[in-house]
Design an enzyme around this catalytic site. Structure first.
Site, PDB file in Angstrom:
ATOM      1  N   GLU A  65      20.979 -25.063 -35.937  1.00 59.64           N
ATOM      2  CA  GLU A  65      19.917 -25.341 -36.898  1.00 59.64           C
ATOM      3  C   GLU A  65      19.540 -24.087 -37.670  1.00 59.64           C
ATOM      4  O   GLU A  65      19.658 -22.966 -37.184  1.00 59.64           O
ATOM      5  CB  GLU A  65      18.691 -25.933 -36.195  1.00 59.64           C
ATOM      6  CG  GLU A  65      18.179 -25.135 -35.018  1.00 59.64           C
ATOM      7  CD  GLU A  65      17.074 -25.877 -34.270  1.00 59.64           C
ATOM      8  OE1 GLU A  65      16.571 -26.887 -34.784  1.00 59.64           O
ATOM      9  OE2 GLU A  65      16.714 -25.438 -33.168  1.00 59.64           O
TER      10      GLU A  65
ATOM     11  N   ASP B  30      16.553 -24.590 -23.254  1.00 60.51           N
ATOM     12  CA  ASP B  30      15.854 -25.431 -24.226  1.00 60.51           C
ATOM     13  C   ASP B  30      16.721 -26.587 -24.710  1.00 60.51           C
ATOM     14  O   ASP B  30      16.227 -27.707 -24.874  1.00 60.51           O
ATOM     15  CB  ASP B  30      15.411 -24.587 -25.424  1.00 60.51           C
ATOM     16  CG  ASP B  30      14.631 -25.389 -26.447  1.00 60.51           C
ATOM     17  OD1 ASP B  30      13.696 -26.109 -26.049  1.00 60.51           O
ATOM     18  OD2 ASP B  30      14.951 -25.293 -27.650  1.00 60.51           O
TER      19      ASP B  30
ATOM     20  N   HIS C 289      19.433 -31.632 -23.342  1.00 60.45           N
ATOM     21  CA  HIS C 289      19.912 -32.468 -24.443  1.00 60.45           C
ATOM     22  C   HIS C 289      21.436 -32.521 -24.523  1.00 60.45           C
ATOM     23  O   HIS C 289      22.033 -33.601 -24.610  1.00 60.45           O
ATOM     24  CB  HIS C 289      19.338 -31.957 -25.769  1.00 60.45           C
ATOM     25  CG  HIS C 289      17.839 -31.955 -25.803  1.00 60.45           C
ATOM     26  ND1 HIS C 289      17.094 -33.113 -25.744  1.00 60.45           N
ATOM     27  CD2 HIS C 289      16.945 -30.936 -25.883  1.00 60.45           C
ATOM     28  CE1 HIS C 289      15.805 -32.815 -25.788  1.00 60.45           C
ATOM     29  NE2 HIS C 289      15.696 -31.507 -25.863  1.00 60.45           N
TER      30      HIS C 289
ATOM     31  N   LYS D 188      19.803 -20.989 -33.214  1.00 55.55           N
ATOM     32  CA  LYS D 188      18.726 -21.012 -34.197  1.00 55.55           C
ATOM     33  C   LYS D 188      19.018 -20.009 -35.309  1.00 55.55           C
ATOM     34  O   LYS D 188      19.772 -19.052 -35.129  1.00 55.55           O
ATOM     35  CB  LYS D 188      17.390 -20.673 -33.537  1.00 55.55           C
ATOM     36  CG  LYS D 188      16.781 -21.808 -32.732  1.00 55.55           C
ATOM     37  CD  LYS D 188      15.373 -21.457 -32.298  1.00 55.55           C
ATOM     38  CE  LYS D 188      14.674 -22.655 -31.705  1.00 55.55           C
ATOM     39  NZ  LYS D 188      14.485 -23.744 -32.686  1.00 55.55           N
TER      40      LYS D 188
END
Length: 306
Positions: free
Chosen positions: A35, A54, A59, A159
């Site tokens: 992202e 995270d 996920h 990120k």
């Protein structure tokens, strides 16, 4: 997400896919959540966690389960979650050597995002740089199962990268023989499940405009918008008492069994914390990761001396 569940629908409701959904035909499956967003004021949470815990631990491992699981008898909560646990139990626990060879961690330095300058992660408000929290994590896993022996599963999340890339990419093996000449640039087929935005595409090779020439084709479809957003669907399942898409206790334990050796090796400094400029493609590849565990037996150890 609708597309996450569509992984199962595409696999199990189409006869053309399930017979080739195995290591004989599939070389690698990438599960990626890259992202462009940086920290965005979340230091209080994120600096205590990092990209591996995270995103990867929960996920991306959930996506791995849906991609690699055996066909369940039903989509009921017991049948579905039993098959997910089977996948996690089949993941080969990474040794220290595996972690050195098959994982990467990094954090972003100052750079240019999509429309603004991004400070280095270590300089973000609320960040304690001494923690060495990673904003980019990648691990390559192998499954000890009849279906998947010899297929790599690459899980990656980062990120402050240059582009958003959120997908499951199924990379098929090359054809065994190509009668079109040796100078043809033929890439293996790739089936992509786009997670955000939700989409489905397939990269194929076909005959081009000239005889005996090949060209790349991409067949794609955009999914209809779901009736409810992702969290709305989860809340509705809670109200209905349907735990099928929730994590069971033994499933959580198996997920941590996969991730804990990586965390331990990282904490001991066996894998360096690299840096990549915000707005870039991430840290550069250090080396080609071995395709099979057998290959590791013939390589010199790169483990640092204790």
């Amino acid at each position: 997400m609708t597309t996450v569940q569509n992984v199962l629908g595409s696999r199990l409701a189409n006869r053309v896919l399930e017979p080739i959904w195995n290591s004989t035909h599939i070389a690698e499956i990438e599960i990626v959540w890259d992202e462009t967003l940086a920290l965005e004021g979340r230091a209080g949470y994120y600096d205590q966690v990092g990209a591996l815990k995270d995103m990867v631990q929960n996920h991306l491992l959930q996506l791995l389960c849906l991609v690699a699981m055996e066909p369940p008898l039903t989509l009921g909560e017991r049948d579905l979650r039993d098959r997910k646990v089977d996948v996690l139990r089949s993941v080969r626990p990474p040794t220290d050597y595996d972690v050195v060879q098959r994982t990467r961690r990094a954090r972003y330095s100052a750079g240019r995002g999509l429309d603004h300058d991004v400070p280095a992660y270590a300089d973000e408000a609320g960040v304690d740089a001494r923690r060495g929290t990673e904003t980019f994590a990648e691990i390559v896993l192998e499954l000890d199962s009849w279906r998947w022996a010899g297929t790599r599963f690459r899980l990656r999340s980062g990120k402050a990268l240059g582009t958003d890339r959120k997908e499951v990419a199924v990379r098929f093996r090359s054809v065994p023989h190509l009668p079109f000449g040796q100078d043809q640039d033929v890439r293996p087929n790739v089936l992509r499940f786009g997670l955000e935005p939700e989409s489905l595409s397939m990269d194929l090779t076909a005959t081009g405009s000239r005889p005996e020439t090949l060209t790349q084709l991409s067949l794609s479809a955009r999914m209809d918008a779901p009736d409810l957003p992702a969290y709305g669907r989860l809340l509705l399942d809670v109200f209905r008492g349907d735990p099928a898409l929730s994590i069971r206790g033994d499933e959580a334990e198996e997920a941590w069994r996969v991730v804990e050796p990586v965390l331990s090796a990282w904490e001991r400094g066996l894998v360096p914390l690299e840096e990549y400029p915000a707005g870039s493609d991430g840290p550069p590849e250090r080396h080609a990761m071995p395709e099979r565990r057998d290959d590791l037996l013939h390589e010199e150890s790169v483990m640092p001396a204790e």
